[in-house]
Design an enzyme around this catalytic site. Structure first.
Site, short mmCIF file in Angstrom:
data_model
loop_
_atom_site.label_atom_id
_atom_site.label_comp_id
_atom_site.label_asym_id
_atom_site.label_seq_id
_atom_site.Cartn_x
_atom_site.Cartn_y
_atom_site.Cartn_z
N ASP A 292 0.87 -1.18 0.00
CA ASP A 292 0.00 0.00 0.00
C ASP A 292 0.91 1.23 0.00
O ASP A 292 1.18 1.85 1.04
CB ASP A 292 -0.93 0.00 1.22
CG ASP A 292 -1.98 1.10 1.14
OD1 ASP A 292 -1.96 1.86 0.15
OD2 ASP A 292 -2.81 1.19 2.05
N LYS B 134 -14.09 1.22 11.16
CA LYS B 134 -13.10 0.33 10.55
C LYS B 134 -13.36 0.14 9.07
O LYS B 134 -14.51 0.14 8.63
CB LYS B 134 -13.16 -1.05 11.24
CG LYS B 134 -12.40 -1.11 12.54
CD LYS B 134 -10.89 -1.06 12.28
CE LYS B 134 -10.11 -1.57 13.47
NZ LYS B 134 -8.67 -1.48 13.24
N ILE C 182 -11.17 5.39 10.59
CA ILE C 182 -11.45 6.80 10.86
C ILE C 182 -11.84 6.89 12.33
O ILE C 182 -12.62 6.06 12.80
CB ILE C 182 -12.64 7.30 10.01
CG1 ILE C 182 -12.34 7.15 8.51
CG2 ILE C 182 -12.99 8.76 10.35
CD1 ILE C 182 -13.55 7.36 7.62
N HIS D 114 5.34 3.24 13.29
CA HIS D 114 4.10 3.70 12.66
C HIS D 114 2.88 3.29 13.45
O HIS D 114 1.75 3.50 13.03
CB HIS D 114 4.00 3.18 11.24
CG HIS D 114 3.44 1.79 11.12
ND1 HIS D 114 3.86 0.74 11.89
CD2 HIS D 114 2.49 1.28 10.30
CE1 HIS D 114 3.20 -0.35 11.55
NE2 HIS D 114 2.37 -0.06 10.59
N HIS E 18 -7.58 -0.03 7.91
CA HIS E 18 -7.75 1.41 7.67
C HIS E 18 -8.91 1.87 8.54
O HIS E 18 -9.86 1.10 8.75
CB HIS E 18 -8.00 1.67 6.20
CG HIS E 18 -6.80 1.28 5.37
ND1 HIS E 18 -6.90 0.68 4.15
CD2 HIS E 18 -5.48 1.42 5.62
CE1 HIS E 18 -5.68 0.46 3.68
NE2 HIS E 18 -4.80 0.90 4.55
N SER F 176 -4.34 1.00 18.66
CA SER F 176 -5.29 -0.03 18.21
C SER F 176 -6.68 0.56 18.38
O SER F 176 -6.84 1.67 18.89
CB SER F 176 -5.17 -1.29 19.06
OG SER F 176 -5.76 -1.05 20.33
#
Ligand code: 5GP
Ligand code: MN
Ligand code: MN
Length: 399
Positions: A74, A398, A165, A328, A163, A306
């Protein structure tokens, strides 16, 4: 906390965690990387774990060469965040409608947009040079069918997997209670397709025959394959950055619909799968950060933990031993498969208490327990970054 050198490698491999705690497969990968003739040095972040070809959580500096597998598939994946003028007290008790509003505005998972978004009409992004960006597309390798159309339909979409938000609340410090917005996404399917094609090309190049791991195949400076890779790489990194900017602007719009007077700080954006040209000890190197962020002196970065443990905004200390980098995230402690075998949905409910998020079997592999302890990870890299803000999510969408 400082680093420990990995024993017996040709190029220095510096490890910012207990080297004996690294899973054997990942340790072998690090030795393979350290043996490559082009490698100047490797910095291993505390969130290191096994990845295809190269470990996730590794920073590799190479002279006149780059390994596409050491960037990750990615391309340009990373994080964006912005501080809002709201405080936790402004948020409603029931956050489900806010989560629904976010999900209704930003397609998640494999969803794309039927009608591509026109980013020039998104508040705050009007002047971002979109026409010039799309024109650059003409220089890309066109062998991938309908790439441009897909790039347009996927702009402003989150993607699947981990990925996410989030709406977060700052914990402690002078800005205690301040609300932040944050998201994690990359170049979607386009960067992946470009990355996989280039990795396949690299594997076939004669200078890569005999490598300890074929997936570490490199491109060499001055070759047409390197030039083609760098063109696509640059584009995918820029696409990822813009994709996050579009989604962050949309997210700000969702919150503005509810709170018309809200204002926002300066957005922070950092890639954690990418290549940069940098200079250390007078030597120009191509630095790949795969699951690592840049942490040059004063750089702001985002280090997520997490879906239940929160995240950090960090400021780089410019540690050259680490090629000015930091982790990261917390990094996986176990594979997705193992997480599903280890934990139940009841565990997920417990570990995400207080977070408005999915709590079904489909996200058990993302349970906080499947990730390393972010507090420990931050302590291990206290010579790489300082903490600017500690955030705890109250909403997590998610991918
Ligand atoms: P990756 O880019 O390797 O897929 O994941 C980045 C990091 O994000 C992971 O190592 C993990 O520490 C963190 N992370 C994964 N899921 C979530 C989430 O839902 N919320 C937050 N805040 N962090 C997450
Ligand atoms: Mn990522
Ligand atoms: Mn990604």
């Amino acid at each position: 906390m400082g680093f420990t050198p990995l024993a017996g490698t040709r190029a220095p491999v510096r490890v910012w965690t207990d080297p004996y705690g690294i899973e054997p497969q990942a340790a072998q990968q690090l030795r393979n990387i350290g043996a490559l003739p082009w490698v100047q040095g490797v910095a291993v972040m505390p969130d290191v774990h096994f990845g295809k070809g190269a470990t996730v959580g590794s920073v590799i500096a190479m002279r006149q060469a780059v390994s596409p597998a050491a960037v990750g598939v990615d391309i340009g994946c990373g994080m964006s965040a912005v501080r809002t003028s709201l405080t936790a007290a402004d948020l409603p008790d029931d956050l489900a409608p806010l989560r629904s509003a976010i999900e209704a505005t930003i397609p998640v998972g494999f969803a794309k947009r039927n009608d591509p978004i026109d980013p020039r009409r998104v508040r705050g992004l009007e002047q971002a040079g979109w026409d010039a960006f799309w024109r650059r597309f003409g220089t890309l390798d066109r062998r991938v069918a309908q790439l441009e159309s897909r790039a347009q339909h996927q702009l402003g979409t989150l993607g699947g997997g981990n990925h996410f938000i989030e709406v977060c609340v700052e914990q402690g410090g002078p800005e205690d209670g301040q609300v932040w917005l944050m998201l994690h996404s990359g170049s979607r399917n386009i960067g992946k397709e470009l990355a996989e094609r280039h990795i396949a090309v690299a594997r076939r190049l004669p200078h890569n025959v005999g490598l300890p791991d074929r997936d570490l195949a490199v491109f060499l400076a001055g070759t047409p394959e390197m030039d083609a890779y760098r063109r696509d790489l640059w584009w995918a990194q820029e696409y990822a950055r813009r994709n996050r900017a579009v989604m962050l602007a949309l997210l700000c719009g969702v919150v503005r619909d509810e709170f018309p007077d809200v204002s926002y700080g300066e957005p922070i954006s950092c890639h954690h799968n990418y290549v940069a040209e940098e200079t250390y000890d007078g030597v120009d190197v191509l630095v790949t950060r795969k699951g690592a962020i840049r942490a040059g002196q004063g750089d702001l970065g985002i280090i997520p933990g997490s879906m239940g443990t929160g995240s950090y905004i960090a400021r780089g200390k410019g540690n050259a031993d680490a090629y000015c980098s930091a982790s990261h995230g917390a990094g996986r402690r176990m594979s997705r498969g193992q997480a599903k075998r280890t934990y139940s949905t009841a565990d997920l409910v417990r570990q995400t208490a207080g977070v408005e998020c999915r709590k079904d079997a489909g996200v058990v592999d993302e349970i906080p327990g499947a990730y390393k302890d972010i507090t420990k990870v931050m302590a291990e890299q206290d010579d790489l970054v300082e903490v600017v803000a500690h955030l705890k999510q109250v909403v997590c969408v998610k991918g």
